[in-house]
Design a protein around this motif. Sequence first.
Motif: not given
Length: 401
Positions: A175-203
Amino acid sequence: MNYNKLFSQVVSRSKASAIRELLKVIARPDIISFAGGLPAPELFPTHEIANIMQDVLTKTPKQALQYGTTEGQMELRTELVKLLKETENIDVTTDQMMVVSASQQALDMTARLFVNPGDSIITACPTYLGALQAFHVAGADITGAESDAYGILPEDLEAKLAALKAQGKQCKFIYLVPDFQNPTGTTIPEDRRIQILEIAQKYNTFILEDSPYRQVRFEGTSPRTFYALDNGRGNVITMFTFSKVFVPGFRLGYIIGPEDVIRKYVILKQAMDLCTSPILQLATGEYLRSGMLMQHVKEIIAAYREKRDLMLETLAKYMPKNVSWTRPEGGLFLWLTLPKHMNATDLLPKAIENKVAYVAGVDFYPQANVFNDMRLNFSYPTKEQMVEGLKRLAQTIKDNL
């Protein structure tokens, strides 16, 4: 009658929302609150909604006032398909979509759909406490993966997934809130999103993407959504809501995902509430069709950008040097971190005595084991309240260092 022996296990796992309980305590008008995630009511498009509701009742009264389909009114879903294509370059059909009573229902339904008691899921750490509530009620075993200023850390996410696999456990979803996350306000950059997606597929798990704030961007360029990056491979389910960019009182949102999965959501929703309000769906569909939404979003962005800037400016002016905070590029929140020896939960009653309130950060952590953070909302207070409230908060912190 003693009901205690009759309650289900679900009730024993349920916990009151820290925010909702706090809002009852700080309802006094003399308290300046940074606690809720409330949109600014002065920005609600009241006049436009009144006119559209009148049109809907005049032109389609039987459809507006009758039960609707569980999937959602076709008029709204058709407009949502167009909106996703125009704003996100996402291609979906109406069969890959279901209208829900805002994101919280989508979270509850996802937990019911995928989680049996004891099943493993992973979230960022910290993460949205409403999601943690829904997952806890379902009996999920929640693992938090560490985050930095750019969201969840791919290396820690993979380590957590590998550890679960070594124990013979399957992670049901991430579970992720990728854009302006509640609570921190942080955003996941696109290159990191690609990494995360590949990891999810791997597992062999999927990403549950919660996107309530994405359109409220003040600066910079939006990374592509996880759904767009997945390019139709079926590894992402995404939730959107109108609560932050239209009106929260309509309680309208929608889920997109693989057609066979959406069908399961539909069957589950049939047993829950049959359908989401047809009249509110028809009004929202007409609001989209008229082109008013994106103009309204521009007004929200301009207003919230000013408030974000004022909050950052005032924090820099009054906060002690050993207090830090995030600098969100959009959304409704920022995350303030106190020195490690301080406890934001213990500090809260003292802040309320000084007539200012916030949400202590501990409830945003899956294990509730970090105590020196707090979430501040900048969308709701007026500018005058913002400055005065942050002065009070800064003084409370200084008095208790």
